[in-house]
Enzyme design. Sequence first.
Site, PDB file in Angstrom:
ATOM      1  N   HIS A  12       0.861  -1.207   0.000  1.00 25.68           N
ATOM      2  CA  HIS A  12       0.000   0.000   0.000  1.00 25.68           C
ATOM      3  C   HIS A  12       0.883   1.238   0.000  1.00 25.68           C
ATOM      4  O   HIS A  12       1.559   1.511   0.994  1.00 25.68           O
ATOM      5  CB  HIS A  12      -0.911   0.028   1.245  1.00 25.68           C
ATOM      6  CG  HIS A  12      -1.746   1.279   1.376  1.00 25.68           C
ATOM      7  ND1 HIS A  12      -3.107   1.248   1.560  1.00 25.68           N
ATOM      8  CD2 HIS A  12      -1.427   2.603   1.340  1.00 25.68           C
ATOM      9  CE1 HIS A  12      -3.584   2.479   1.636  1.00 25.68           C
ATOM     10  NE2 HIS A  12      -2.567   3.324   1.512  1.00 25.68           N
ATOM     11  N   HIS A  53       1.483   5.521  -1.844  1.00 25.31           N
ATOM     12  CA  HIS A  53       1.089   6.650  -2.699  1.00 25.31           C
ATOM     13  C   HIS A  53       2.333   7.203  -3.387  1.00 25.31           C
ATOM     14  O   HIS A  53       3.287   7.593  -2.723  1.00 25.31           O
ATOM     15  CB  HIS A  53       0.446   7.755  -1.848  1.00 25.31           C
ATOM     16  CG  HIS A  53      -0.734   7.272  -1.061  1.00 25.31           C
ATOM     17  ND1 HIS A  53      -2.023   7.385  -1.519  1.00 25.31           N
ATOM     18  CD2 HIS A  53      -0.821   6.638   0.141  1.00 25.31           C
ATOM     19  CE1 HIS A  53      -2.845   6.852  -0.622  1.00 25.31           C
ATOM     20  NE2 HIS A  53      -2.144   6.388   0.381  1.00 25.31           N
ATOM     21  N   PHE A  54       2.279   7.230  -4.721  1.00 28.23           N
ATOM     22  CA  PHE A  54       3.394   7.793  -5.491  1.00 28.23           C
ATOM     23  C   PHE A  54       3.098   9.208  -5.979  1.00 28.23           C
ATOM     24  O   PHE A  54       3.990   9.880  -6.451  1.00 28.23           O
ATOM     25  CB  PHE A  54       3.667   6.928  -6.719  1.00 28.23           C
ATOM     26  CG  PHE A  54       4.598   5.764  -6.505  1.00 28.23           C
ATOM     27  CD1 PHE A  54       5.636   5.819  -5.582  1.00 28.23           C
ATOM     28  CD2 PHE A  54       4.450   4.606  -7.268  1.00 28.23           C
ATOM     29  CE1 PHE A  54       6.509   4.744  -5.431  1.00 28.23           C
ATOM     30  CE2 PHE A  54       5.313   3.530  -7.122  1.00 28.23           C
ATOM     31  CZ  PHE A  54       6.339   3.598  -6.200  1.00 28.23           C
ATOM     32  N   ARG A  55       1.826   9.621  -5.956  1.00 25.22           N
ATOM     33  CA  ARG A  55       1.434  10.903  -6.583  1.00 25.22           C
ATOM     34  C   ARG A  55       1.725  10.857  -8.082  1.00 25.22           C
ATOM     35  O   ARG A  55       1.765   9.791  -8.681  1.00 25.22           O
ATOM     36  CB  ARG A  55       2.123  12.114  -5.916  1.00 25.22           C
ATOM     37  CG  ARG A  55       2.116  12.110  -4.400  1.00 25.22           C
ATOM     38  CD  ARG A  55       0.731  12.015  -3.824  1.00 25.22           C
ATOM     39  NE  ARG A  55       0.756  12.164  -2.362  1.00 25.22           N
ATOM     40  CZ  ARG A  55      -0.174  11.715  -1.553  1.00 25.22           C
ATOM     41  NH1 ARG A  55      -1.219  11.048  -2.023  1.00 25.22           N
ATOM     42  NH2 ARG A  55      -0.084  11.915  -0.262  1.00 25.22           N
ATOM     43  N   ASN A  60      -5.472   7.480  -5.588  1.00 23.85           N
ATOM     44  CA  ASN A  60      -6.123   8.742  -5.196  1.00 23.85           C
ATOM     45  C   ASN A  60      -5.392   9.969  -5.732  1.00 23.85           C
ATOM     46  O   ASN A  60      -5.016  10.874  -4.997  1.00 23.85           O
ATOM     47  CB  ASN A  60      -6.296   8.828  -3.674  1.00 23.85           C
ATOM     48  CG  ASN A  60      -4.979   8.840  -2.908  1.00 23.85           C
ATOM     49  OD1 ASN A  60      -3.987   8.279  -3.364  1.00 23.85           O
ATOM     50  ND2 ASN A  60      -4.974   9.484  -1.749  1.00 23.85           N
ATOM     51  N   LYS A  74      -9.880  -0.250  -5.056  1.00 31.32           N
ATOM     52  CA  LYS A  74      -9.751   0.421  -3.766  1.00 31.32           C
ATOM     53  C   LYS A  74     -11.049   1.090  -3.350  1.00 31.32           C
ATOM     54  O   LYS A  74     -11.608   1.887  -4.113  1.00 31.32           O
ATOM     55  CB  LYS A  74      -8.649   1.473  -3.878  1.00 31.32           C
ATOM     56  CG  LYS A  74      -8.540   2.424  -2.701  1.00 31.32           C
ATOM     57  CD  LYS A  74      -7.908   1.759  -1.497  1.00 31.32           C
ATOM     58  CE  LYS A  74      -7.985   2.683  -0.279  1.00 31.32           C
ATOM     59  NZ  LYS A  74      -6.730   2.784   0.442  1.00 31.32           N
ATOM     60  N   HIS A 108     -10.026   1.291   2.703  1.00 31.05           N
ATOM     61  CA  HIS A 108      -9.735   2.310   3.727  1.00 31.05           C
ATOM     62  C   HIS A 108     -10.868   2.216   4.741  1.00 31.05           C
ATOM     63  O   HIS A 108     -11.986   2.628   4.461  1.00 31.05           O
ATOM     64  CB  HIS A 108      -9.658   3.716   3.117  1.00 31.05           C
ATOM     65  CG  HIS A 108      -9.295   4.764   4.133  1.00 31.05           C
ATOM     66  ND1 HIS A 108      -8.085   5.406   4.143  1.00 31.05           N
ATOM     67  CD2 HIS A 108      -9.982   5.239   5.205  1.00 31.05           C
ATOM     68  CE1 HIS A 108      -8.036   6.239   5.179  1.00 31.05           C
ATOM     69  NE2 HIS A 108      -9.174   6.167   5.830  1.00 31.05           N
ATOM     70  N   HIS A 123      -3.829  -0.433   6.362  1.00 32.72           N
ATOM     71  CA  HIS A 123      -3.261   0.440   7.409  1.00 32.72           C
ATOM     72  C   HIS A 123      -4.087   0.411   8.694  1.00 32.72           C
ATOM     73  O   HIS A 123      -4.595   1.429   9.149  1.00 32.72           O
ATOM     74  CB  HIS A 123      -3.055   1.873   6.904  1.00 32.72           C
ATOM     75  CG  HIS A 123      -4.144   2.486   6.073  1.00 32.72           C
ATOM     76  ND1 HIS A 123      -5.451   2.508   6.471  1.00 32.72           N
ATOM     77  CD2 HIS A 123      -4.103   3.110   4.872  1.00 32.72           C
ATOM     78  CE1 HIS A 123      -6.166   3.119   5.552  1.00 32.72           C
ATOM     79  NE2 HIS A 123      -5.381   3.490   4.571  1.00 32.72           N
ATOM     80  N   ASP A 147       1.912   2.745   3.406  1.00 30.52           N
ATOM     81  CA  ASP A 147       1.076   3.937   3.283  1.00 30.52           C
ATOM     82  C   ASP A 147       1.939   5.192   3.169  1.00 30.52           C
ATOM     83  O   ASP A 147       1.525   6.272   3.608  1.00 30.52           O
ATOM     84  CB  ASP A 147       0.066   4.063   4.432  1.00 30.52           C
ATOM     85  CG  ASP A 147      -1.036   5.063   4.119  1.00 30.52           C
ATOM     86  OD1 ASP A 147      -1.213   5.422   2.945  1.00 30.52           O
ATOM     87  OD2 ASP A 147      -1.715   5.493   5.068  1.00 30.52           O
ATOM     88  N   HIS A 151       3.609  14.537   1.086  1.00 32.18           N
ATOM     89  CA  HIS A 151       3.047  15.879   0.914  1.00 32.18           C
ATOM     90  C   HIS A 151       4.210  16.841   1.135  1.00 32.18           C
ATOM     91  O   HIS A 151       5.012  16.640   2.058  1.00 32.18           O
ATOM     92  CB  HIS A 151       1.974  16.172   1.971  1.00 32.18           C
ATOM     93  CG  HIS A 151       0.724  15.350   1.835  1.00 32.18           C
ATOM     94  ND1 HIS A 151      -0.271  15.650   0.925  1.00 32.18           N
ATOM     95  CD2 HIS A 151       0.308  14.242   2.496  1.00 32.18           C
ATOM     96  CE1 HIS A 151      -1.252  14.758   1.049  1.00 32.18           C
ATOM     97  NE2 HIS A 151      -0.927  13.891   1.982  1.00 32.18           N
TER      98      HIS A 151
HETATM   99  C1  NCD Z   1      -3.097   9.314   2.248  1.00 32.12           C
HETATM  100  C2  NCD Z   1      -2.739  10.350   1.182  1.00 32.12           C
HETATM  101  O1  NCD Z   1      -2.152  11.384   1.530  1.00 32.12           O
HETATM  102  O2  NCD Z   1      -3.007  10.115   0.005  1.00 32.12           O
HETATM  103  N1  NCD Z   1      -2.981   9.934   3.526  1.00 32.12           N
HETATM  104  C3  NCD Z   1      -2.831   9.309   4.709  1.00 32.12           C
HETATM  105  O3  NCD Z   1      -2.870   9.978   5.739  1.00 32.12           O
HETATM  106  N2  NCD Z   1      -2.602   8.021   4.785  1.00 32.12           N
HETATM  107  C4  NCD Z   1      -4.442   8.757   1.994  1.00 32.12           C
HETATM  108  C5  NCD Z   1      -4.757   7.541   2.822  1.00 32.12           C
HETATM  109  O4  NCD Z   1      -4.201   6.457   2.605  1.00 32.12           O
HETATM  110  O5  NCD Z   1      -5.594   7.644   3.721  1.00 32.12           O
HETATM  111 ZN    ZN Z   2      -2.866   5.299   1.903  1.00 28.79          ZN
END
Ligand code: NCD
Ligand code: ZN
Length: 348
Positions: free
Chosen positions: A17, A19-21, A45, A103, A140, A178, A251, A255
């Site tokens: 799990h 996030h790469f953006r 997302n 998802k 989630h 998560h 996860d 940011h």
């Molecule tokens: C994730 C995100 O920033 O995309 N943020 C987080 O706090 N984990 C989204 C998510 O997995 O809930």
């Molecule tokens: Zn996540």
Amino acid sequence: MSHASESLTIRRPDDWHLHFRDGATMRAVVPYTARQFGRAIVMPNLSPPVTTSALAAAYRDRIVDAVPQGMDFTPLMTAYLTDQSDADDLAAGFADGVLTAAKLYPAGATTNSAHGVTDVTNIAGVLERMAEIGMPLCVHGEVTHADIDIFDREAVFIDRVLEPLVARLPQLKVIFEHITTRQAADFVAASGPNVGATITPQHLHINRNDILVGGIRPHLYCLPVAKREEHRLALRAAATGGSAKFFLGTDSAPHHRGAKESDCGCAGIFNAPHALESYLAVFDEEGAIDRFEGFASLNGPHFYGLPVNEGTVTLEKVAQEVPAEVDGGGAMIVPFHAGETLSWRFAS
Ligand code: NCD
Ligand code: ZN
């Protein structure tokens, strides 16, 4: 040159799990993951979200383009479910190998989830189809109603959504992602073989005091938010206890610093740079280093029905300091453990 007193070699792990953006941030963060992991389940997302097989295929190609030469890394793509999701498109994407899972974001639960599912009954047909074809569902697990306290949202989700869903579709493979509570760990342990869970490094290291005592720590804020100490201890027991139902999912959610240190700071902890060392510290502290390979490299593929990776990684017990910030592609990102010393170091 420093010599490790101890080292650990395990089969190459995967991240189930993260996030790469996209764009410059993606290109800055992909190498951290590709260096350590053979594969990763990539969250959809983006803004706008990755809702179809075609969007997932295009995103996959952009990620593959960002993998540095000589690194062997495969992104496993997911589709973001909405009230309008098309079961035929998802099934075709799964059959083609474009999609590994879908998802479920309850609408409004977290970063870029506004387009998420407003009620699981709206995707009943999609979930039935997924159960039929063996396509896993990543969840989630938080309710989003204003009247439910943020610290209770995961436990309430189990009672109101997850337990009924699993009872109705026991053949559906569900990854409770998560997890942050004792209730979630207990639910997964008590469920049948089609329910598994990922656990992040931060939820094994921090509790809610770490976020709030002595000043607010925006870089420790993620969703689901870290809970009381009893929950952290339950998660550590689940991760290190040897059950094949629990596996690694960072996860990692980058940011930029300014988006975290803000009037309305974003949820998400960027842990990709030292993910393996962060997890291994926990297994070391718990006297469970012999169970690390199962959690990191074997349980996830087994649950997904995929082969384990060829090759190995090696970590050495050599102290290293985590930098205060790293380049996030145009702006800096503060990583998990920033400024701390970790006792293990990824070697190769
Ligand atoms: C994730 C995100 O920033 O995309 N943020 C987080 O706090 N984990 C989204 C998510 O997995 O809930
Ligand atoms: Zn996540």
